[in-house]
Design a protein around this motif. Structure first.
Motif, PDB file in Angstrom:
ATOM      1  N   THR A 231       1.020  -1.290   0.057  1.00 32.18           N
ATOM      2  CA  THR A 231      -0.051  -0.082  -0.018  1.00 32.18           C
ATOM      3  C   THR A 231       0.986   1.258   0.069  1.00 32.18           C
ATOM      4  O   THR A 231       1.899   1.214   0.521  1.00 32.18           O
ATOM      5  CB  THR A 231      -0.910   0.084   1.359  1.00 32.18           C
ATOM      6  OG1 THR A 231      -0.096   0.202   2.473  1.00 32.18           O
ATOM      7  CG2 THR A 231      -1.803  -1.311   1.283  1.00 32.18           C
ATOM      8  N   LEU A 232       0.181   2.407  -0.356  1.00 33.29           N
ATOM      9  CA  LEU A 232       1.192   3.544  -0.427  1.00 33.29           C
ATOM     10  C   LEU A 232       1.265   4.189   1.145  1.00 33.29           C
ATOM     11  O   LEU A 232       2.340   4.546   1.515  1.00 33.29           O
ATOM     12  CB  LEU A 232       0.014   4.667  -1.020  1.00 33.29           C
ATOM     13  CG  LEU A 232       0.494   6.127  -0.992  1.00 33.29           C
ATOM     14  CD1 LEU A 232       1.574   6.286  -1.988  1.00 33.29           C
ATOM     15  CD2 LEU A 232      -0.799   6.865  -1.722  1.00 33.29           C
ATOM     16  N   THR A 233       0.468   3.794   1.951  1.00 39.25           N
ATOM     17  CA  THR A 233       0.565   4.162   3.447  1.00 39.25           C
ATOM     18  C   THR A 233       1.807   3.261   4.032  1.00 39.25           C
ATOM     19  O   THR A 233       2.700   3.795   4.672  1.00 39.25           O
ATOM     20  CB  THR A 233      -0.613   3.830   4.123  1.00 39.25           C
ATOM     21  OG1 THR A 233      -1.656   4.692   3.832  1.00 39.25           O
ATOM     22  CG2 THR A 233      -0.407   3.959   5.623  1.00 39.25           C
ATOM     23  N   ALA A 234       1.979   2.085   3.585  1.00 38.47           N
ATOM     24  CA  ALA A 234       2.928   1.388   4.056  1.00 38.47           C
ATOM     25  C   ALA A 234       4.410   2.017   3.206  1.00 38.47           C
ATOM     26  O   ALA A 234       5.337   1.836   4.058  1.00 38.47           O
ATOM     27  CB  ALA A 234       3.105  -0.016   3.426  1.00 38.47           C
ATOM     28  N   GLU A 235       4.268   2.328   2.388  1.00 38.23           N
ATOM     29  CA  GLU A 235       5.641   2.908   1.446  1.00 38.23           C
ATOM     30  C   GLU A 235       6.010   4.117   2.439  1.00 38.23           C
ATOM     31  O   GLU A 235       7.032   4.275   2.680  1.00 38.23           O
ATOM     32  CB  GLU A 235       5.235   3.393   0.226  1.00 38.23           C
ATOM     33  CG  GLU A 235       5.057   2.219  -0.741  1.00 38.23           C
ATOM     34  CD  GLU A 235       6.561   1.504  -1.251  1.00 38.23           C
ATOM     35  OE1 GLU A 235       7.602   1.892  -0.700  1.00 38.23           O
ATOM     36  OE2 GLU A 235       6.593   0.558  -1.846  1.00 38.23           O
ATOM     37  N   VAL A 236       4.945   5.008   2.488  1.00 38.40           N
ATOM     38  CA  VAL A 236       5.184   6.211   3.448  1.00 38.40           C
ATOM     39  C   VAL A 236       5.719   6.044   4.903  1.00 38.40           C
ATOM     40  O   VAL A 236       6.799   6.418   5.261  1.00 38.40           O
ATOM     41  CB  VAL A 236       3.917   7.252   3.682  1.00 38.40           C
ATOM     42  CG1 VAL A 236       4.190   8.247   4.514  1.00 38.40           C
ATOM     43  CG2 VAL A 236       3.608   7.742   2.077  1.00 38.40           C
ATOM     44  N   GLN A 237       5.077   4.943   5.457  1.00 37.73           N
ATOM     45  CA  GLN A 237       5.601   4.753   6.711  1.00 37.73           C
ATOM     46  C   GLN A 237       6.894   3.936   6.672  1.00 37.73           C
ATOM     47  O   GLN A 237       7.790   4.311   7.760  1.00 37.73           O
ATOM     48  CB  GLN A 237       4.519   3.616   7.551  1.00 37.73           C
ATOM     49  CG  GLN A 237       3.305   4.231   7.905  1.00 37.73           C
ATOM     50  CD  GLN A 237       2.062   3.358   8.359  1.00 37.73           C
ATOM     51  OE1 GLN A 237       2.430   2.227   7.955  1.00 37.73           O
ATOM     52  NE2 GLN A 237       1.223   3.786   8.692  1.00 37.73           N
TER      53      GLN A 237
ATOM     54  N   THR B 223      -5.223  12.131 -10.264  1.00 29.85           N
ATOM     55  CA  THR B 223      -5.193  11.044 -11.261  1.00 29.85           C
ATOM     56  C   THR B 223      -4.973   9.797 -10.396  1.00 29.85           C
ATOM     57  O   THR B 223      -4.775   8.395 -10.772  1.00 29.85           O
ATOM     58  CB  THR B 223      -4.292  11.087 -12.410  1.00 29.85           C
ATOM     59  OG1 THR B 223      -2.817  11.298 -11.827  1.00 29.85           O
ATOM     60  CG2 THR B 223      -4.948  12.196 -13.265  1.00 29.85           C
ATOM     61  N   MET B 224      -4.191   9.908  -9.175  1.00 27.18           N
ATOM     62  CA  MET B 224      -3.784   8.867  -8.212  1.00 27.18           C
ATOM     63  C   MET B 224      -3.447   9.487  -6.934  1.00 27.18           C
ATOM     64  O   MET B 224      -3.271  10.562  -6.636  1.00 27.18           O
ATOM     65  CB  MET B 224      -2.276   8.341  -8.877  1.00 27.18           C
ATOM     66  CG  MET B 224      -1.457   9.219  -9.110  1.00 27.18           C
ATOM     67  SD  MET B 224       0.197   8.478  -9.791  1.00 27.18           S
ATOM     68  CE  MET B 224       0.722   9.949 -10.652  1.00 27.18           C
TER      69      MET B 224
ATOM     70  N   ASP C 204       0.759   6.525  -6.008  1.00 25.01           N
ATOM     71  CA  ASP C 204       0.398   5.155  -6.212  1.00 25.01           C
ATOM     72  C   ASP C 204      -0.571   4.793  -7.597  1.00 25.01           C
ATOM     73  O   ASP C 204      -1.657   5.279  -7.495  1.00 25.01           O
ATOM     74  CB  ASP C 204      -0.395   4.442  -5.179  1.00 25.01           C
ATOM     75  CG  ASP C 204      -0.708   2.848  -5.376  1.00 25.01           C
ATOM     76  OD1 ASP C 204      -0.307   2.491  -6.280  1.00 25.01           O
ATOM     77  OD2 ASP C 204      -1.415   2.381  -4.530  1.00 25.01           O
ATOM     78  N   PRO C 205      -0.069   4.563  -8.693  1.00 26.96           N
ATOM     79  CA  PRO C 205      -0.558   4.477  -9.875  1.00 26.96           C
ATOM     80  C   PRO C 205      -1.418   3.301 -10.010  1.00 26.96           C
ATOM     81  O   PRO C 205      -2.037   3.086 -10.964  1.00 26.96           O
ATOM     82  CB  PRO C 205       0.475   4.415 -11.050  1.00 26.96           C
ATOM     83  CG  PRO C 205       1.660   3.929 -10.282  1.00 26.96           C
ATOM     84  CD  PRO C 205       1.363   4.337  -8.959  1.00 26.96           C
ATOM     85  N   GLY C 206      -1.549   2.418  -9.098  1.00 27.39           N
ATOM     86  CA  GLY C 206      -2.377   1.325  -8.966  1.00 27.39           C
ATOM     87  C   GLY C 206      -1.635   0.006  -9.058  1.00 27.39           C
ATOM     88  O   GLY C 206      -0.354  -0.029  -9.534  1.00 27.39           O
ATOM     89  N   GLN C 207      -2.371  -1.219  -8.516  1.00 28.93           N
ATOM     90  CA  GLN C 207      -1.536  -2.468  -8.352  1.00 28.93           C
ATOM     91  C   GLN C 207      -1.170  -2.929  -9.648  1.00 28.93           C
ATOM     92  O   GLN C 207      -0.240  -3.553  -9.801  1.00 28.93           O
ATOM     93  CB  GLN C 207      -2.492  -3.466  -7.478  1.00 28.93           C
ATOM     94  CG  GLN C 207      -2.552  -3.224  -6.113  1.00 28.93           C
ATOM     95  CD  GLN C 207      -1.113  -3.687  -5.339  1.00 28.93           C
ATOM     96  OE1 GLN C 207      -0.413  -3.034  -5.468  1.00 28.93           O
ATOM     97  NE2 GLN C 207      -1.541  -4.905  -4.598  1.00 28.93           N
ATOM     98  N   ALA C 208      -1.930  -2.715 -10.789  1.00 31.38           N
ATOM     99  CA  ALA C 208      -1.753  -3.268 -11.758  1.00 31.38           C
ATOM    100  C   ALA C 208      -0.602  -2.712 -12.662  1.00 31.38           C
ATOM    101  O   ALA C 208      -0.060  -3.453 -13.277  1.00 31.38           O
ATOM    102  CB  ALA C 208      -2.985  -3.211 -12.909  1.00 31.38           C
ATOM    103  N   SER C 209      -0.038  -1.440 -12.138  1.00 23.36           N
ATOM    104  CA  SER C 209       0.939  -0.925 -12.735  1.00 23.36           C
ATOM    105  C   SER C 209       2.191  -1.768 -12.622  1.00 23.36           C
ATOM    106  O   SER C 209       3.320  -1.574 -13.271  1.00 23.36           O
ATOM    107  CB  SER C 209       1.230   0.718 -12.542  1.00 23.36           C
ATOM    108  OG  SER C 209       1.573   0.569 -11.189  1.00 23.36           O
TER     109      SER C 209
END
Length: 181
Positions: free
Chosen positions: A79-85, A109-110, A131-136
């Motif tokens: 997740t984005l939050t996990a990256e930031v933390q 857009t994201m 985070d441009p999305g999991q699929a990216s």
């Protein structure tokens, strides 16, 4: 410390960086508007320091201060939050006397999350993960360092946030664009 609320339209005609397909990670294009007076670079200085793109004012000094840095990397955390933390934890382990605060980011857009790091070395950093999305298969970050006492701090941060909120990720189905057009 900062309470910035920034918004901007999207554009896919300001291609700043481009990446090729890599396994499950799709080819991608990052577009962003460049503030007046800033120089875009994907291939000379950015390549030399191992990032996807840089924006800087005036002449390239080789110093990290006052340089906007775009880095697109394979997604490591879910997740984005996990990256930031994780980024905040690494920063505070490196500089236990440093301080961390957040900035509100409204990229249309994201989702993006920002941190301002006030270092005990009197150099501050602003880092934004998007985070441009999991699929990216990727996550992207923008960062910029500036001297804590820099009289242009507010202007630099405003320019930086305009770039961040104007950043647009797109899969590159054709994968034919030159890197950093």
């Amino acid at each position: 410390m900062f309470a910035t609320l920034a918004q901007a339209g999207t554009s896919t005609d300001n291609v700043l960086a481009h990446g090729s397909r890599d396994g499950a990670t799709l080819a991608w294009v990052i577009s962003a508007a460049t503030p007046s007076g800033w120089t875009r670079d994907c291939c000379t200085y950015a390549h030399a320091i191992g990032v996807d793109a840089v924006l800087y004012r005036g002449e390239w000094s080789g110093k990290p201060q006052r340089v906007m840095v775009l880095n697109v990397t394979p997604r490591k955390l879910p997740t984005l939050t996990a990256e930031v933390q994780a980024d905040r934890k690494r920063y505070l382990q490196h500089d236990p006397a440093g301080k961390v605060s957040g900035i509100v980011v409204r990229n249309p857009t994201m989702p993006c999350e920002a941190s301002v790091y006030q270092g005990s070395d009197h150099v501050d950093d602003v880092v934004v993960f998007c985070d441009p999305g999991q699929a990216s298969g990727v996550q992207l970050s923008w960062s910029m360092a500036f001297d804590a006492a820099d009289p242009s701090r507010r202007t630099l941060l405003d320019d930086f946030m305009r770039v961040v909120v104007a950043t647009h990720y797109a899969p590159d189905a054709g994968a034919s664009l030159p890197h950093g057009r």
